[in-house]
Design a protein around this motif. Structure first.
Motif, short mmCIF file in Angstrom:
data_model
loop_
_atom_site.label_atom_id
_atom_site.label_comp_id
_atom_site.label_asym_id
_atom_site.label_seq_id
_atom_site.Cartn_x
_atom_site.Cartn_y
_atom_site.Cartn_z
N ARG A 198 12.83 5.77 -7.07
CA ARG A 198 11.68 5.37 -6.25
C ARG A 198 10.43 6.16 -6.62
NH1 ARG A 198 13.98 2.75 -1.45
NH2 ARG A 198 16.17 2.43 -1.97
N ILE A 199 9.30 5.58 -6.22
CA ILE A 199 8.04 6.31 -6.18
C ILE A 199 7.51 6.19 -4.76
CG2 ILE A 199 6.65 4.32 -6.95
CD1 ILE A 199 4.92 6.40 -8.51
N THR A 200 6.97 7.28 -4.24
CA THR A 200 6.56 7.30 -2.83
C THR A 200 5.32 8.13 -2.64
OG1 THR A 200 7.34 7.77 -0.58
CG2 THR A 200 7.99 9.33 -2.28
N PHE A 201 4.52 7.77 -1.64
CA PHE A 201 3.48 8.68 -1.22
C PHE A 201 4.11 9.92 -0.60
CE2 PHE A 201 0.48 5.10 -1.46
CZ PHE A 201 -0.58 5.75 -2.08
N THR A 202 3.49 11.04 -0.81
CA THR A 202 3.98 12.30 -0.27
C THR A 202 3.60 12.45 1.20
OG1 THR A 202 1.97 13.44 -0.94
CG2 THR A 202 3.82 13.43 -2.51
N LEU A 203 4.22 13.43 1.84
CA LEU A 203 3.89 13.69 3.24
C LEU A 203 2.39 13.94 3.45
CD1 LEU A 203 5.74 15.90 5.81
CD2 LEU A 203 3.37 16.38 5.28
N PRO A 204 1.72 14.80 2.66
CA PRO A 204 0.29 15.01 2.92
C PRO A 204 -0.53 13.73 2.82
CG PRO A 204 1.15 16.73 1.51
CD PRO A 204 2.21 15.69 1.60
N ALA A 205 -0.21 12.86 1.88
CA ALA A 205 -0.97 11.62 1.72
C ALA A 205 -0.78 10.70 2.91
CB ALA A 205 -0.57 10.92 0.43
N GLN A 240 -3.50 -13.80 8.84
CA GLN A 240 -4.37 -14.79 9.47
C GLN A 240 -5.58 -14.16 10.16
OE1 GLN A 240 -4.01 -17.88 8.92
NE2 GLN A 240 -1.87 -18.13 8.31
N SER A 241 -5.65 -12.85 10.15
CA SER A 241 -6.73 -12.16 10.89
C SER A 241 -8.08 -12.43 10.25
CB SER A 241 -6.46 -10.65 10.90
OG SER A 241 -5.23 -10.37 11.54
N PRO A 242 -9.08 -12.78 11.05
CA PRO A 242 -10.40 -13.14 10.52
C PRO A 242 -11.27 -11.93 10.24
CG PRO A 242 -10.38 -13.41 12.88
CD PRO A 242 -8.99 -12.97 12.51
N ILE A 243 -10.83 -11.09 9.31
CA ILE A 243 -11.63 -9.94 8.90
C ILE A 243 -12.06 -10.15 7.46
CG2 ILE A 243 -10.44 -8.41 10.51
CD1 ILE A 243 -8.86 -7.28 8.16
N ASP A 244 -12.92 -9.30 6.96
CA ASP A 244 -13.43 -9.43 5.59
C ASP A 244 -12.40 -8.82 4.64
OD1 ASP A 244 -14.81 -9.60 3.25
OD2 ASP A 244 -16.66 -8.73 4.03
N TRP A 245 -11.39 -9.59 4.31
CA TRP A 245 -10.29 -9.08 3.50
C TRP A 245 -10.73 -8.67 2.10
CZ3 TRP A 245 -5.66 -7.53 5.01
CH2 TRP A 245 -5.16 -7.98 6.22
N GLY A 246 -11.81 -9.20 1.62
CA GLY A 246 -12.31 -8.80 0.31
C GLY A 246 -12.72 -7.34 0.24
N LYS A 247 -12.87 -6.72 1.40
CA LYS A 247 -13.24 -5.30 1.46
C LYS A 247 -12.07 -4.42 1.90
CE LYS A 247 -18.10 -6.36 2.38
NZ LYS A 247 -19.23 -6.24 3.34
N VAL A 248 -10.87 -4.98 1.88
CA VAL A 248 -9.67 -4.24 2.27
C VAL A 248 -8.81 -3.95 1.04
CG1 VAL A 248 -7.55 -4.25 3.65
CG2 VAL A 248 -9.65 -5.30 4.56
N TRP A 249 -8.50 -2.68 0.84
CA TRP A 249 -7.56 -2.26 -0.18
C TRP A 249 -6.17 -2.18 0.44
CZ3 TRP A 249 -8.94 -1.24 -5.26
CH2 TRP A 249 -10.30 -1.12 -5.53
N VAL A 250 -5.18 -2.70 -0.26
CA VAL A 250 -3.80 -2.67 0.22
C VAL A 250 -2.90 -2.04 -0.83
CG1 VAL A 250 -1.81 -4.04 0.99
CG2 VAL A 250 -4.14 -4.78 1.59
N THR A 251 -2.05 -1.13 -0.40
CA THR A 251 -1.02 -0.59 -1.28
C THR A 251 0.24 -0.35 -0.46
OG1 THR A 251 -0.54 1.01 -3.03
CG2 THR A 251 -1.63 1.86 -1.04
N LEU A 252 1.25 0.21 -1.12
CA LEU A 252 2.56 0.39 -0.52
C LEU A 252 2.85 1.86 -0.25
CD1 LEU A 252 4.26 -2.05 -2.98
CD2 LEU A 252 4.43 -2.31 -0.49
N ALA A 253 3.59 2.13 0.81
CA ALA A 253 4.00 3.50 1.10
C ALA A 253 4.97 4.01 0.05
CB ALA A 253 4.64 3.58 2.49
N ASP A 254 5.77 3.10 -0.51
CA ASP A 254 6.73 3.47 -1.53
C ASP A 254 7.16 2.23 -2.28
OD1 ASP A 254 8.20 2.54 0.79
OD2 ASP A 254 10.01 3.20 -0.23
N GLU A 255 7.84 2.45 -3.39
CA GLU A 255 8.31 1.32 -4.20
C GLU A 255 9.56 1.71 -4.97
OE1 GLU A 255 9.00 -1.66 -4.79
OE2 GLU A 255 6.98 -2.42 -5.24
#
Length: 233
Positions: free
Chosen positions: A175-182, A56-71
């Motif tokens: 699983r697939i996950t982002f690594t510690l450095p990322a 619900q946050s009124p920010i410009d969501w069209g300019k926000v990239w979203v991904t997952l830490a792991d899957e």
């Protein structure tokens, strides 16, 4: 070693409300500074309330990239999919305009899909502006599980890979996950957790007599900036 900044709340509703406002502010500042923002979120039950406020946050969501830490290496329609949870709870209302990139790609296993998943993430601005992690009762975060045979490579601070395939011994699904450095390179690293048991586990990790160094501490130790812990009973 990065320090920990604690943000304690009397209840989970207060935590979710204030954390959502803080994350939205950071994303808005990133958009104002760099023209776009990147947000990495986690699955599980804990983030659902946060997502309900954040979308619900009124920010410009069209300019926000979203991904997952792991899957988990399951289809996006599967009940155990983190992508399914994010689509059901975050990518709605104002946040429906966000640019989402999932981690699951083609291939029967995470090893087979690793190169494709990595390529899918190339457009997301890095280092990430906000990474929101959870923590399991065993001290895992993202899918960096203790005892997993691939853990040592995935938490190597000098590692060059952004993603790793993980075969947990103590949890279902490859699983697939982002690594510690990322994860640790994030401009803002947040640990979102609830319950006395998890608070005690994290505090023990930073005591002089900690029996072992769990993945969550490895990530916090490597963090580029201080780690913010948002906690409620």
């Amino acid at each position: 070693m990065a320090a920990i900044e604690w943000h304690d709340f009397a209840n989970r509703e207060a935590l979710d409300t204030l954390l959502a406002a803080s994350v939205a502010k950071t994303l808005a500042e990133a958009i104002a500074t760099r023209g776009e923002a990147s947000l990495v979120v986690s699955g599980g039950r804990t983030p659902a309330g946060l997502f309900a406020h954040l979308r619900q946050s009124p920010i410009d969501w069209g300019k926000v990239w979203v991904t997952l830490a792991d899957e988990r290496w399951v289809d996006a329609e599967h009940a155990d999919s983190n992508e399914a949870l994010v689509r059901q709870h975050l990518l709605l209302d104002k946040a429906a305009k966000a640019r989402f990139v999932g981690l699951k790609s083609g291939g029967n296993t995470p090893v087979e899909g690793l190169a494709t998943s990595t390529a899918q993430l190339a457009a997301i601005p890095a280092p990430f502006d906000v990474v929101i992690l959870g923590m399991g009762d065993d001290g895992h975060t993202a899918s960096l599980f203790p005892q997993a045979p691939e853990l040592a490579a995935a938490i190597d601070p000098a590692g060059m890979a952004r993603l790793a395939a993980i075969s947990p011994i103590t949890a279902p699904h490859a699983r697939i996950t982002f690594t510690l450095p990322a994860l640790a390179s994030a401009r803002r690293l947040i640990l979102h957790m609830t319950g006395e048991a998890k608070r005690d586990l994290l505090l023990r990790q930073f005591s002089a007599d900690a029996p072992e160094t769990l993945p969550i501490r490895r990530v916090i130790d490597a963090a580029k900036e201080n780690c913010h812990v948002y906690w409620a009973p």
